[in-house]
Design an enzyme around this catalytic site. Structure first.
Site, PDB file in Angstrom:
ATOM      1  N   LYS A 214       0.889  -1.034   0.087  1.00  0.00           N
ATOM      2  CA  LYS A 214      -0.002   0.145  -0.176  1.00  0.00           C
ATOM      3  C   LYS A 214       0.749   0.944  -0.219  1.00  0.00           C
ATOM      4  CE  LYS A 214      -3.989   1.071   0.676  1.00  0.00           C
ATOM      5  NZ  LYS A 214      -5.142   1.717  -0.416  1.00  0.00           N
ATOM      6  N   ASP A 304      -1.525 -10.965   6.021  1.00  0.00           N
ATOM      7  CA  ASP A 304      -2.827 -11.818   6.525  1.00  0.00           C
ATOM      8  C   ASP A 304      -3.767 -12.050   6.237  1.00  0.00           C
ATOM      9  OD1 ASP A 304      -3.608 -12.941   8.676  1.00  0.00           O
ATOM     10  OD2 ASP A 304      -3.176 -11.064  10.187  1.00  0.00           O
TER      11      ASP A 304
END
Ligand code: NAD
Length: 418
Positions: A214, A304
Site C-alpha cells: 500500500k 494475513d
C-alpha cells in the site's frame, strides 16, 4: 544446514511435533498415519521418521503449568524443523499468541503459504484451477510488532505529545482519544524476505514475483518495501529477472514499443518478471485475473488478509497449508493454518488436509520429495472420488462423508496400494 544453505538430512530422522489443542489431536493422528505410510512406501525402511512429541498449549499448561515450555523451544532450535497442530491463544497467560512467540523466538521471517486448487473441491469461483500462487508474507515486522497503546493511556498521550512537539505532526484528527500503533518496516527485513521469494521462484521455475503493498498511502513503510524489493531484484538477480521498473525506464527513454519488445524478450528467455500491485487492486485481481499472479511477496498485515482470501478461493482453511521459515538458519515450523476449532474438538469430524499438506511442505523442505508426492496425490485421489470430510461433503453432490480418522485411514491405505 551447511554454509551453502543446504540441509543435510539423516536417513533416520527425528522430527519434533506439537499435536495442538482442540481438534489438534484428531487431525494429528489422521495425518501421522498418512506420513508414516508415505515414508514407508517411498523408502521401504531405508529412510525412517521417529516422531518426538513436544508440549505446548493447553496440554503443556495442564501437565506442567507452562504454555510454552523452554524445552520445546530448545528442541525445535536444535532439530531445525517441527510440525504443529493449532494452539489455543492463552487468555492472560502473558503471551499475545503462542504462534507469534514461536515465530519471534526463532526469527521465522517468512510465512509461506502455497495456494493451489485440488480438482473437485467446492469453490466459489468459476475457474478455481487458475489460482496457483506461492505467498511469501513477512512474519516479524509491520504492525504485528505489537507496539500499540490504548486511547487515553499515559503512553499514547506521551507519544502524541512527542509527535506534535518534536516532529510537528498536526495530522492526528482526535489527539485526546486516539490509540496509537507503530508500524516498523525495515530494509533488512524486507530484503531478506523478498530474496527468499525470488529464490523460490527460480527454484520452482515460476514466471513472476509480485510485490504487493500500500505504498500509495504509506510511502515510506509499504513504499520502502516495494522500492527495496525492486532494488534487490536489480542488484542480486539481474541475470534472471526483468522488472517493471526496467520496463518503465525503457518506455520513458525509447518508447512503448521498445519496452514491450524488451518484456517479450525477457519472457522468451524465461526471466522472472518482477512487478508490483497495490494491495486493494490485488484483492480484486486475484478474483478477476488469478492467472496473472505467481509468487507473491508482501508485508505482514497484507499477507494475513491475502492468505485467507486466496485460501477461500480454492476451498478454505481446511485445505490450506503453511510454514514459518528462516531461510538463513534453516529453522522452520510447518503448521495447519486454521485454529483449534474448539466447538468440533473430540467429534472426529473436521478435515486433516491442512496439516497433511503442511507435512507435504515439510517433506519437500527436507528433500524427501517422494513422500511429498504421495501425500499430495492421496488427497487428490480422495477428493476426486468424493470421499471427503464434512466440510467438503456438505457442499458437494453425492459425496461420501468420512470422519477425520476414516479420511486419514483411507489416504494411508491408498498410499500403501501404490
Ligand atoms: P478456527 O480456525 O479454529 O475455526 C473457525 C472455523 O473454521 C471453525 O468453526 C470451522 O468451521 C472451520 N475450520 C477450522 N479448522 C477446520 C478444519 N480442519 N477443517 C474444516 N473446517 C475447519 O478459528 P477460531 O474459532 O477463530 O479460533 C479458535 C482458537 O484457535 C483460538 O484460540 C485462536 O486463537 C486459535 N488459533 C490458532 C491458530 C494456530 O495455532 N495457528 C490459528 C488461528 C486461530
Amino acid at each position: 544446514m551447511n554454509e551453502q544453505g543446504e540441509l543435510t538430512v539423516p536417513d533416520k530422522l527425528i522430527i519434533p511435533f506439537i499435536e495442538g489443542d482442540g481438534i489438534g489431536p484428531e487431525i494429528w493422528s489422521a495425518a501421522k498415519a498418512v506420513f508414516d505410510a508415505a515414508v514407508e512406501k517411498a523408502y521401504g525402511g531405508e529412510k525412517e521418521v521417529e516422531w518426538q512429541e513436544l508440549l505446548a498449549g493447553e496440554k503443556a499448561f495442564t501437565s506442567i503449568g507452562s504454555w510454552l515450555p523452554q524445552e520445546t523451544l530448545e528442541t525445535i532450535k536444535s532439530h531445525l524443523i517441527a510440525i504443529k497442530g493449532p494452539l489455543t491463544t492463552p487468555i492472560g497467560g502473558g503471551f499475545r499468541s503462542l504462534n507469534v512467540t514461536l515465530r519471534q523466538e526463532l526469527d521465522l521471517y517468512v510465512c509461506y503459504r502455497p495456494v493451489r486448487y485440488f480438482e473437485g473441491v467446492p469453490s466459489p469461483l468459476k475457474r478455481p484451477e487458475l489460482t496457483d500462487m506461492l505467498i511469501f508474507r513477512e512474519n516479524t515486522e509491520d504492525i504485528y510488532a505489537g507496539i500499540e497503546f490504548p486511547a487515553e493511556s499515559v503512553e499514547a498521550k506521551k507519544l502524541i505529545t512527542f509527535l506534535k512537539q518534536e516532529l510537528g505532526t498536526e495530522k492526528i484528527r482526535f489527539p485526546k482519544t486516539s490509540a496509537i500503533g507503530i508500524k516498523p518496516v525495515s530494509k533488512e527485513g524486507s530484503v531478506r524476505m523478498v530474496r527468499s521469494a525470488i529464490q523460490e521462484a527460480i527454484k520452482k521455475n515460476r514466471k513472476s514475483v509480485t510485490l504487493v503493498h500500500k505504498g500509495n498511502i504509506m510511502k515510506f513503510t509499504e513504499g520502502g518495501f516495494k522500492q527495496w524489493g525492486y532494488e534487490l531484484a536489480e542488484n542480486e538477480f539481474s541475470d534472471v529477472t526483468f522488472s517493471w521498473n526496467q520496463y518503465l525506464t525503457i518506455k520513458k527513454e525509447q518508447g512503448y514499443e521498445q519496452a514491450e519488445k524488451a518484456l517479450s524478450k525477457a519472457k522468451v528467455e524465461g526471466k522472472i518478471i518482477i512487478k508490483d500491485r497495490i494491495a486493494d487492486i490485488f484483492l480484486q485481481d486475484i478474483l478477476l485475473h488469478p492467472e496473472e499472479y505467481d509468487v507473491i511477496a508482501t508485508l505482514n498485515l497484507n499477507g494475513d488478509y491475502i492468505s485467507d482470501a486466496l485460501a477461500a478461493q480454492v476451498g478454505g482453511i481446511g485445505i490450506a497449508p503453511g510454514a514459518n521459515i528462516n531461510f538463513q538458519t534453516g529453522h522452520a515450523i510447518f503448521e495447519a493454518t486454521h485454529g483449534t476449532a474448539p466447538e468440533f474438538a473430540g467429534l472426529d469430524q473436521l478435515n486433516p488436509s491442512s496439516l497433511l499438506l503442511s507435512g507435504a511442505l515439510m517433506f519437500e523442505y527436507i528433500g524427501w520429495l517422494e513422500v511429498r508426492d504421495l501425500i499430495v496425490q492421496s488427497i487428490e485421489a480422495a477428493i476426486k472420488n468424493k470421499t471427503v470430510t464434512i466440510d467438503f461433503a456438505d457442499q458437494m453432490t453425492n459425496a461420501h462423508c468420512l470422519k477425520c480418522s476414516e479420511f486419514g485411514d483411507l489416504l494411508a491405505k491408498w498410499v500403501k496400494e501404490q
